[in-house]
Design an enzyme around this catalytic site. Sequence first.
Site, PDB file in Angstrom:
ATOM      1  CG  HIS A   1      -4.971  -1.571  -1.323  1.00 26.86           C
ATOM      2  ND1 HIS A   1      -5.253  -0.458  -0.559  1.00 26.86           N
ATOM      3  CD2 HIS A   1      -5.994  -2.430  -1.104  1.00 26.86           C
ATOM      4  CE1 HIS A   1      -6.387  -0.647   0.092  1.00 26.86           C
ATOM      5  NE2 HIS A   1      -6.864  -1.825  -0.225  1.00 26.86           N
TER       6      HIS A   1
ATOM      7  CG  HIS B   1      -1.669  -1.121   1.571  1.00 26.46           C
ATOM      8  ND1 HIS B   1      -3.026  -1.180   1.355  1.00 26.46           N
ATOM      9  CD2 HIS B   1      -1.326  -2.321   2.121  1.00 26.46           C
ATOM     10  CE1 HIS B   1      -3.488  -2.357   1.751  1.00 26.46           C
ATOM     11  NE2 HIS B   1      -2.476  -3.063   2.218  1.00 26.46           N
ATOM     12  CE1 TYR B   2      -1.941   6.058  -2.556  1.00 29.85           C
ATOM     13  CE2 TYR B   2      -0.396   5.754  -4.356  1.00 29.85           C
ATOM     14  CZ  TYR B   2      -1.624   6.170  -3.896  1.00 29.85           C
ATOM     15  OH  TYR B   2      -2.550   6.696  -4.756  1.00 29.85           O
ATOM     16  CB  THR B   3       0.294   6.467   3.882  1.00 31.25           C
ATOM     17  OG1 THR B   3       1.203   7.431   3.327  1.00 31.25           O
ATOM     18  CG2 THR B   3       1.055   5.391   4.642  1.00 31.25           C
TER      19      THR B   3
ATOM     20  CD  GLU C   1      -1.198   1.539   4.482  1.00 31.47           C
ATOM     21  OE1 GLU C   1      -0.664   2.399   3.744  1.00 31.47           O
ATOM     22  OE2 GLU C   1      -2.398   1.249   4.445  1.00 31.47           O
TER      23      GLU C   1
ATOM     24  CG  ASP D   1      -2.969   1.892  -2.310  1.00 27.78           C
ATOM     25  OD1 ASP D   1      -4.116   1.757  -2.753  1.00 27.78           O
ATOM     26  OD2 ASP D   1      -2.618   1.429  -1.211  1.00 27.78           O
TER      27      ASP D   1
END
Length: 254
Positions: free
Chosen positions: A142, A34-36, A99, A152
């Site tokens: 994700h 994921h990225y935040t 993350e 993401d």
Amino acid sequence: MSAFEPDFKGAQVRQSPNCGERRNGRRPDMLVMHYTGMATADEALDWLCSGESQVSSHYFVNEAGVITQMVPESVRAWHAGESNWQGETDTNSASIGIEIAHVGHRDDSTPDFPDAQIRAVIELSRDIIERNPIPPQRVLAHSDIAPLRKQDPGETFPWERLHAEGIGHWVEPLPVGGGRFFQEGDSGQPVEALQTMLALYGYGLEVDGVYSSETSAVVRAFQRHFRPARVDGVADASTIGTLHKLLSELPGVA
């Protein structure tokens, strides 16, 4: 004092309350990146560890490569949300989530990830894969498992670099060029064949021969991960050929 020892020995610990037992005694066999999508790493980590957010992940990696574990790997973190991979919809029970601190898409693009951060993600991912039965084709974005909702970690995430370090599935994408293509609004047997191939790889979509907005979203997710040179939801020769190459490497797929 922390209530649990980190599974990855190089990690700091900051517990998130947003977790529960893995259902049906499930052992994780997926790794989801994921990225935040938030302005700062501190803001993102605070949110993931807040009971108000109702979201979490097993690990968090900031831009400098500092790794924080929020949820033990034995526990179900709340990172995937509504998702589907190979027909499995309780992705949280089946996966470990990472993350990665990153501002996310800006003007339909994503900034590059810092080298120190990616080196930390590689080290962490290797360690997770050594301790859990995660095959390369189940190291996912994700956006792969939730293509209608998520983008993401985006098309600048260096999947090829991870693969070179033994993490994830990758083939050299076919170059973007001309040739026949399919796009939203098309229908017929060729579209059904494309949908069947995407579903065979693992994407959750209806195989009905109609190039719907759902199919377009799945193609965009595939492109973000495996053919990032152009992310447009159009199934051109490069996209279809790259998908063929990936499928040819899967165990049990002719």
